[in-house]
Design a protein around this motif. Structure first.
Motif, short mmCIF file in Angstrom:
data_model
loop_
_atom_site.label_atom_id
_atom_site.label_comp_id
_atom_site.label_asym_id
_atom_site.label_seq_id
_atom_site.Cartn_x
_atom_site.Cartn_y
_atom_site.Cartn_z
N LEU A 158 -12.38 -8.85 -0.07
CA LEU A 158 -11.43 -8.39 -1.08
C LEU A 158 -10.51 -7.32 -0.48
CD1 LEU A 158 -10.64 -8.64 -4.09
CD2 LEU A 158 -12.11 -6.66 -4.52
N GLY A 159 -9.22 -7.46 -0.75
CA GLY A 159 -8.25 -6.52 -0.19
C GLY A 159 -7.79 -6.87 1.21
N ARG A 160 -8.44 -7.87 1.82
CA ARG A 160 -8.06 -8.30 3.17
C ARG A 160 -7.67 -9.77 3.19
NH1 ARG A 160 -9.83 -4.06 6.53
NH2 ARG A 160 -9.15 -5.28 8.33
N ILE A 161 -7.73 -10.42 2.04
CA ILE A 161 -7.38 -11.83 1.92
C ILE A 161 -6.16 -11.93 1.01
CG2 ILE A 161 -8.88 -12.32 -0.07
CD1 ILE A 161 -9.62 -14.96 1.36
N SER A 162 -5.23 -12.81 1.34
CA SER A 162 -4.02 -12.92 0.54
C SER A 162 -3.50 -14.35 0.57
CB SER A 162 -2.93 -11.96 1.06
OG SER A 162 -2.49 -12.36 2.35
N ALA A 163 -2.60 -14.65 -0.36
CA ALA A 163 -1.92 -15.94 -0.41
C ALA A 163 -0.49 -15.69 -0.88
CB ALA A 163 -2.63 -16.90 -1.35
N GLN A 164 0.45 -15.75 0.04
CA GLN A 164 1.87 -15.52 -0.25
C GLN A 164 2.61 -16.85 -0.25
OE1 GLN A 164 2.12 -11.93 2.76
NE2 GLN A 164 3.91 -11.85 1.42
N CYS A 165 3.46 -17.05 -1.24
CA CYS A 165 4.14 -18.32 -1.43
C CYS A 165 5.65 -18.20 -1.17
CB CYS A 165 3.92 -18.85 -2.84
SG CYS A 165 2.17 -19.08 -3.23
#
Length: 263
Positions: free
Chosen positions: A40-47
């Motif tokens: 948590l806080g180190r995983i992301s998904a940018q579109c």
């Protein structure tokens, strides 16, 4: 594959889609598990959206153009020293691996349930390890080629994005608290996979197939590797997941380290 310049006839432009957020990053139960697994806080998904037709054979040019696009440079986040930061130097080359992505069900994991890795209850069988006192048969199967259970899942299936995602979740971050049962890993893998991957149904056969192309990427600036991290680490990764119909691409990213322990 190292890239030089985007060919004139195949230049892609990108625009951020900040309002498009995968549901797994908004689901409290999933966030609680990611917190437990130190992700948590180190995983992301940018579109992002893009403006030209995408074909898998143009993957390298697509990725080159992505990392050089001003809208991407100003908005794409990576983690460094525990903080989210933008790309600070121009990207000069990229590595692109097209990841097999064909699965539309969780059948790939069926062999794990009947080979001794799990008890009938779904609990993961513990095993002795010189270094890791809480080691188990599941993690041994996932990473040790000399394990009796390693080939329960074949090499081709291991290359599938679905299996890679499962493996990433099982190993988590630096202070991962491992699960006693397999169910949280399976259910979270399924949710994230469904969020990230687009499918289509053949109107005649009714067969469902994967529409998305998945690309594992690394980028280099004049100093060397700069994305997804400054050094190679199996749990630091970035995948570009391309929906050619909607002309959307999602950057699924994780940087290995100590995650947040509060929601």
């Amino acid at each position: 594959m190292a890239g030089e310049k985007c060919a004139f006839e195949q230049t892609f432009s990108f625009s951020p889609l900040p309002s498009k957020k995968p549901s797994f990053l908004q689901d409290r139960d999933t966030l609680t598990l990611l917190m437990k697994w130190s992700m948590l806080g180190r995983i992301s998904a940018q579109c992002y959206s893009f403006d030209q037709c995408f074909y898998p054979y143009s993957s390298e040019k697509f990725v080159q153009c992505f990392f050089r696009d001003p809208n991407v440079v100003s908005s794409l986040r990576r983690m460094e020293a525990g903080a989210w930061v933008p790309l600070d130097k121009p990207v000069v080359s990229v590595d692109v691996e097209q990841v097999l992505c064909t699965k539309v069900s969780m059948d790939l994991f069926d062999p794990i349930y009947s080979c001794g890795i799990l008890r009938p209850s779904g609990h993961v069988v513990k095993c002795f390890h010189d270094v890791y006192p809480d080691y188990d048969e599941l993690r041994q199967m996932l990473q040790e080629k000399d394990s009796e259970q390693y080939y329960v899942v074949g090499n081709e299936e291991r290359g599938e994005f679905l299996f890679r995602l499962f493996k990433h979740l099982c190993f988590g971050g630096e202070l991962c608290q491992y699960e006693d049962t397999i169910e949280p890993y399976i259910s979270t893998t399924k949710q994230i996979y469904k969020d990230l991957i687009s499918v289509q149904k053949d109107p005649e056969t009714k067969k469902i197939s994967v529409l998305s192309t998945v690309l594992k990427v690394c980028a280099y600036d004049e100093s060397g590797l700069c994305y997804p991290g400054r050094r190679e680490e199996e749990q630091t990764f970035a995948y570009l997941i391309v929906d050619p119909l909607k002309r959307h691409v999602t950057v699924f990213y994780h940087c290995y380290g100590v995650g947040n322990f509060t929601l």
